[in-house]
Design an enzyme around this catalytic site. Sequence first.
Site, PDB file in Angstrom:
ATOM      1  N   TRP A   1       0.897  -1.161   0.000  1.00 22.06           N
ATOM      2  CA  TRP A   1       0.000   0.000   0.000  1.00 22.06           C
ATOM      3  C   TRP A   1       0.943   1.220   0.000  1.00 22.06           C
ATOM      4  O   TRP A   1       1.559   1.529   1.019  1.00 22.06           O
ATOM      5  CB  TRP A   1      -0.839   0.036   1.259  1.00 22.06           C
ATOM      6  CG  TRP A   1      -2.058  -0.820   1.393  1.00 22.06           C
ATOM      7  CD1 TRP A   1      -3.299  -0.376   1.762  1.00 22.06           C
ATOM      8  CD2 TRP A   1      -2.212  -2.243   1.235  1.00 22.06           C
ATOM      9  NE1 TRP A   1      -4.179  -1.431   1.834  1.00 22.06           N
ATOM     10  CE2 TRP A   1      -3.544  -2.580   1.512  1.00 22.06           C
ATOM     11  CE3 TRP A   1      -1.335  -3.284   0.868  1.00 22.06           C
ATOM     12  CZ2 TRP A   1      -4.038  -3.882   1.443  1.00 22.06           C
ATOM     13  CZ3 TRP A   1      -1.817  -4.575   0.797  1.00 22.06           C
ATOM     14  CH2 TRP A   1      -3.147  -4.864   1.076  1.00 22.06           C
TER      15      TRP A   1
ATOM     16  N   GLY B   1      -9.909   1.810  -3.839  1.00 28.76           N
ATOM     17  CA  GLY B   1     -11.300   2.204  -4.061  1.00 28.76           C
ATOM     18  C   GLY B   1     -11.648   3.570  -3.510  1.00 28.76           C
ATOM     19  O   GLY B   1     -12.171   4.425  -4.210  1.00 28.76           O
TER      20      GLY B   1
ATOM     21  N   TYR C   1       1.340   4.745   0.093  1.00 26.11           N
ATOM     22  CA  TYR C   1       0.529   5.926   0.399  1.00 26.11           C
ATOM     23  C   TYR C   1       1.418   7.067   0.892  1.00 26.11           C
ATOM     24  O   TYR C   1       1.772   7.127   2.078  1.00 26.11           O
ATOM     25  CB  TYR C   1      -0.516   5.582   1.478  1.00 26.11           C
ATOM     26  CG  TYR C   1      -1.667   4.705   1.020  1.00 26.11           C
ATOM     27  CD1 TYR C   1      -1.860   4.381  -0.328  1.00 26.11           C
ATOM     28  CD2 TYR C   1      -2.589   4.212   1.935  1.00 26.11           C
ATOM     29  CE1 TYR C   1      -2.923   3.596  -0.734  1.00 26.11           C
ATOM     30  CE2 TYR C   1      -3.667   3.420   1.524  1.00 26.11           C
ATOM     31  CZ  TYR C   1      -3.821   3.115   0.201  1.00 26.11           C
ATOM     32  OH  TYR C   1      -4.878   2.334  -0.201  1.00 26.11           O
TER      33      TYR C   1
ATOM     34  N   ARG D   1       2.396  10.269   2.610  1.00 31.58           N
ATOM     35  CA  ARG D   1       1.644  10.917   3.686  1.00 31.58           C
ATOM     36  C   ARG D   1       2.606  11.561   4.678  1.00 31.58           C
ATOM     37  O   ARG D   1       3.672  11.027   4.944  1.00 31.58           O
ATOM     38  CB  ARG D   1       0.797   9.874   4.413  1.00 31.58           C
ATOM     39  CG  ARG D   1      -0.321  10.442   5.242  1.00 31.58           C
ATOM     40  CD  ARG D   1      -1.360   9.393   5.550  1.00 31.58           C
ATOM     41  NE  ARG D   1      -2.072   8.944   4.347  1.00 31.58           N
ATOM     42  CZ  ARG D   1      -3.052   8.041   4.362  1.00 31.58           C
ATOM     43  NH1 ARG D   1      -3.429   7.502   5.494  1.00 31.58           N
ATOM     44  NH2 ARG D   1      -3.651   7.700   3.245  1.00 31.58           N
TER      45      ARG D   1
ATOM     46  N   LYS E   1      -0.362  -0.721  -4.351  1.00 36.49           N
ATOM     47  CA  LYS E   1      -1.752  -0.273  -4.292  1.00 36.49           C
ATOM     48  C   LYS E   1      -1.692   1.221  -4.086  1.00 36.49           C
ATOM     49  O   LYS E   1      -1.113   1.687  -3.106  1.00 36.49           O
ATOM     50  CB  LYS E   1      -2.394  -0.989  -3.111  1.00 36.49           C
ATOM     51  CG  LYS E   1      -3.807  -0.678  -2.780  1.00 36.49           C
ATOM     52  CD  LYS E   1      -4.241  -1.761  -1.796  1.00 36.49           C
ATOM     53  CE  LYS E   1      -5.583  -1.660  -1.152  1.00 36.49           C
ATOM     54  NZ  LYS E   1      -6.191  -0.405  -0.950  1.00 36.49           N
TER      55      LYS E   1
HETATM   56  P1  FBP Z   1     -11.263   1.331   0.434  1.00 32.50           P
HETATM   57  O1  FBP Z   1     -11.551   0.764  -0.938  1.00 32.50           O
HETATM   58  O2  FBP Z   1     -12.395   1.058   1.390  1.00 32.50           O
HETATM   59  O3  FBP Z   1     -10.876   2.785   0.364  1.00 32.50           O
HETATM   60  O4  FBP Z   1     -10.029   0.517   0.999  1.00 32.50           O
HETATM   61  C1  FBP Z   1      -8.735   0.735   0.494  1.00 32.50           C
HETATM   62  C2  FBP Z   1      -7.747   0.963   1.611  1.00 32.50           C
HETATM   63  O5  FBP Z   1      -6.435   1.028   1.131  1.00 32.50           O
HETATM   64  C3  FBP Z   1      -7.816  -0.072   2.721  1.00 32.50           C
HETATM   65  O6  FBP Z   1      -7.073  -1.211   2.406  1.00 32.50           O
HETATM   66  C4  FBP Z   1      -7.289   0.700   3.891  1.00 32.50           C
HETATM   67  O7  FBP Z   1      -7.840   0.296   5.102  1.00 32.50           O
HETATM   68  C5  FBP Z   1      -7.763   2.075   3.633  1.00 32.50           C
HETATM   69  O8  FBP Z   1      -8.015   2.195   2.260  1.00 32.50           O
HETATM   70  C6  FBP Z   1      -6.743   3.075   4.104  1.00 32.50           C
HETATM   71  O9  FBP Z   1      -7.098   4.331   3.626  1.00 32.50           O
HETATM   72  P2  FBP Z   1      -6.588   5.650   4.296  1.00 32.50           P
HETATM   73  O10 FBP Z   1      -5.307   5.362   5.022  1.00 32.50           O
HETATM   74  O11 FBP Z   1      -6.401   6.607   3.151  1.00 32.50           O
HETATM   75  O12 FBP Z   1      -7.681   6.077   5.208  1.00 32.50           O
END
Ligand code: FBP
Length: 261
Positions: A142, A200, A144, A146, A174
Amino acid sequence: MTRVSISKLLHNDKCLILAYDQGLEHGPTDFNAKNVDPEYILNIAFEGRYSAIATGIGIAEKYYEGAYKEVPLIVKLNGKTNLAKINPISRQVCSVERAIKVGASAVGFTIYDGSPNEPTMFHEFGKIVEQAHDYGLPVVCWMYPRGPNIRELDNEVLAYSARIGLELGADIIKMKFNDDVENLKWMIRCAGRTKIVISGGEKVAPETFLNEAQKVMDAGVLGMAVGRNVWQSDKPFSVTRALQAVVYNGKSALEASQLLK
Ligand code: FBP
């Protein structure tokens, strides 16, 4: 060294992951009386023929059994809550071996690149890739961006993150989509042989979600990893069928929307 295969996580050479780690990441605020039950989600993954399900070790150990084992499992090895208001960090809470014991086909890990805590996550991730690959397991990251100085959806930040996934040895990353298709194509180039799946996000109208799915699939990503847009829906199987028409079969969002009824 032979390259680790991601083929177990694919259907029609595409990837559609049902994500269910939100109970840890966001808390039960995402849930209702139905989707709070992990069995409800595993049943969607199984009956809906998802190419994989991603969840934490606790749920995997207590619910991943019987026919559900036909759905390839990605065990998230790190996690955090949103209770601690600290600089973004997600530490390892489960070993590769423990994930293998429960039947994982892959392991998952979140990196908040750009956070002051980035070095800790990079270090743990490096060890995990090494161990998982020794067992022949692919690693889904994942990715991300941040932190206090990070604009999470900037084109350059996203492209940099995609490259980090390749550089650190992830097999699949992801990532979030900022609605810029040309930049997504550049991210795919930056990620090289590391494949991208798109997250998503919060629940939106199914037609809107299908449009996004078509955009990202047309750009050339491997697939999607979705949670709330499926299991918060009153009709999770209709959304699933429509989404699969786009992701697995290359249908347009308009054609797929016929399956929502
Ligand atoms: P969703 O499709 O519900 O957004 O899930 C994707 C996801 O990556 C999850 O695996 C994770 O829990 C969540 O989003 C984390 O999102 P964030 O850190 O942006 O709140």
